[in-house]
Design a protein around this motif. Sequence first.
Motif, PDB file in Angstrom:
ATOM      1  N   LEU A   1      29.930 -18.223  40.149  1.00  0.00           N
ATOM      2  CA  LEU A   1      31.250 -18.389  40.747  1.00  0.00           C
ATOM      3  C   LEU A   1      31.886 -17.036  41.027  1.00  0.00           C
ATOM      4  N   GLY A   2      32.241 -16.798  42.288  1.00  0.00           N
ATOM      5  CA  GLY A   2      32.919 -15.559  42.664  1.00  0.00           C
ATOM      6  C   GLY A   2      34.412 -15.813  42.814  1.00  0.00           C
ATOM      7  N   VAL A   3      35.210 -14.750  42.631  1.00  0.00           N
ATOM      8  CA  VAL A   3      36.660 -14.893  42.694  1.00  0.00           C
ATOM      9  C   VAL A   3      37.250 -13.893  43.691  1.00  0.00           C
TER      10      VAL A   3
ATOM     11  N   ARG B   1      29.924 -15.618  36.119  1.00  0.00           N
ATOM     12  CA  ARG B   1      30.159 -14.765  37.309  1.00  0.00           C
ATOM     13  C   ARG B   1      29.027 -14.846  38.311  1.00  0.00           C
TER      14      ARG B   1
ATOM     15  N   TYR C   1      37.761 -20.282  36.776  1.00  0.00           N
ATOM     16  CA  TYR C   1      36.960 -19.079  36.500  1.00  0.00           C
ATOM     17  C   TYR C   1      37.178 -18.569  35.081  1.00  0.00           C
TER      18      TYR C   1
ATOM     19  N   GLU D   1      39.719 -17.711  33.396  1.00  0.00           N
ATOM     20  CA  GLU D   1      40.770 -16.746  33.077  1.00  0.00           C
ATOM     21  C   GLU D   1      41.724 -17.416  32.084  1.00  0.00           C
TER      22      GLU D   1
ATOM     23  N   PHE E   1      41.074 -12.453  45.009  1.00  0.00           N
ATOM     24  CA  PHE E   1      42.483 -12.419  44.615  1.00  0.00           C
ATOM     25  C   PHE E   1      43.377 -12.037  45.795  1.00  0.00           C
TER      26      PHE E   1
HETATM   27  P1  ADP Z   1      38.631  -9.673  30.845  1.00  0.00           P
HETATM   28  O1  ADP Z   1      37.847  -9.432  29.606  1.00  0.00           O
HETATM   29  O2  ADP Z   1      40.084  -9.358  30.693  1.00  0.00           O
HETATM   30  O3  ADP Z   1      38.367 -11.028  31.486  1.00  0.00           O
HETATM   31  P2  ADP Z   1      36.774  -8.557  32.696  1.00  0.00           P
HETATM   32  O4  ADP Z   1      36.370  -7.137  32.878  1.00  0.00           O
HETATM   33  O5  ADP Z   1      35.833  -9.521  32.082  1.00  0.00           O
HETATM   34  O6  ADP Z   1      38.132  -8.574  31.875  1.00  0.00           O
HETATM   35  O7  ADP Z   1      37.259  -9.129  34.102  1.00  0.00           O
HETATM   36  C1  ADP Z   1      37.895  -8.280  35.020  1.00  0.00           C
HETATM   37  C2  ADP Z   1      38.676  -9.123  36.001  1.00  0.00           C
HETATM   38  O8  ADP Z   1      37.807 -10.035  36.704  1.00  0.00           O
HETATM   39  C3  ADP Z   1      39.714  -9.945  35.304  1.00  0.00           C
HETATM   40  O9  ADP Z   1      40.953  -9.731  35.931  1.00  0.00           O
HETATM   41  C4  ADP Z   1      39.283 -11.380  35.519  1.00  0.00           C
HETATM   42  O10 ADP Z   1      40.403 -12.175  35.838  1.00  0.00           O
HETATM   43  C5  ADP Z   1      38.389 -11.322  36.739  1.00  0.00           C
HETATM   44  N1  ADP Z   1      37.351 -12.370  36.697  1.00  0.00           N
HETATM   45  C6  ADP Z   1      37.217 -13.355  35.786  1.00  0.00           C
HETATM   46  N2  ADP Z   1      36.203 -14.152  36.050  1.00  0.00           N
HETATM   47  C7  ADP Z   1      35.635 -13.690  37.182  1.00  0.00           C
HETATM   48  C8  ADP Z   1      34.529 -14.093  37.975  1.00  0.00           C
HETATM   49  N3  ADP Z   1      33.788 -15.183  37.695  1.00  0.00           N
HETATM   50  N4  ADP Z   1      34.204 -13.350  39.044  1.00  0.00           N
HETATM   51  C9  ADP Z   1      34.943 -12.275  39.362  1.00  0.00           C
HETATM   52  N5  ADP Z   1      36.014 -11.858  38.667  1.00  0.00           N
HETATM   53  C10 ADP Z   1      36.368 -12.543  37.586  1.00  0.00           C
END
Ligand code: ADP
Length: 228
Positions: free
Chosen positions: A81-83, A78, A49, A51, A85
């Motif tokens: 692909l959904g995440v 995004r 994703y 990160e 945690f």
């Molecule tokens: P950053 O700029 O630090 O990535 P964001 O606001 O873009 O902050 O992301 C917020 C959180 O969402 C982060 O902790 C990141 O790990 C998580 N994230 C990253 N990619 C995805 C994704 N595809 N879907 C949902 N959450 C994500």
Amino acid sequence: MIEMQDVWKSYANGVMAVNGITVKIEKGEFVYVVGQSGSGKSTFIKLMYREEVPNRGKIIIDGTDITTMKNKDVPFLRRKLGVVFQDFKLLPKLTVYENIAFALEVIEETPRQIRKKVMEVLDLVKLKHKARFLPSELSGGEQQRVSIARSIVNNPSVVVADEPTGNLDPENAWGIMEVFERINDNGTTVVMATHNKDIVDRMKKRVIAIESGMIARDDKRGDFGYEG
Ligand code: ADP
Ligand code: ADP
């Protein structure tokens, strides 16, 4: 669908977390990622994703090489692909409904369409009746169901989850697994890192085992393979 080609990742402190992984996950698969603590599971998931970005190698999600993707295009990922945690990451001052609506990538949608989408995913996780609740008013299992609803509201083709049942008791863990099964039955690819031996052993799905940042096993109907 998801393809990694000779992917390497070391951290700034010199730790080599992923060491030359090549793997392919097809559309609609359900994959468990297992391995001892520190083996590199979380890094493997974070690479998917974006990160983390690899030092070397290619990662292709649904036809897009995310390793060369510009930061401004990450929001586009995004929608594919959904995440989910381990610690849910819900916004504490927003209601269940608002937490999900907030994640929705609103592209010229009417308020009515937004409401329809949010209520649809709340229905899928069986929490429509708690739409107006705050996260603090929900059990851990319910909070994780909200976080899953949030992860699928943009209708992504893949959901990746890092230890989604890590903070839950066995009963709630099984409830969460049923939700992922339902999402997978609808055609969404699911990739989940987990320490839950009982679940992996009973589900008989594809299991990728990571050891020292490399794939040690990859079995179609695999088991957990370590002592719980
Ligand atoms: P950053 O700029 O630090 O990535 P964001 O606001 O873009 O902050 O992301 C917020 C959180 O969402 C982060 O902790 C990141 O790990 C998580 N994230 C990253 N990619 C995805 C994704 N595809 N879907 C949902 N959450 C994500
Ligand atoms: P797992 O999820 O299997 O526990 P991780 O991917 O979290 O494994 O960690 C793999 C290795 O990388 C471990 O040695 C860990 O200490 C190290 N590591 C993880 N994240 C970082 C980081 N942000 N900075 C430095 N080292 C890290």
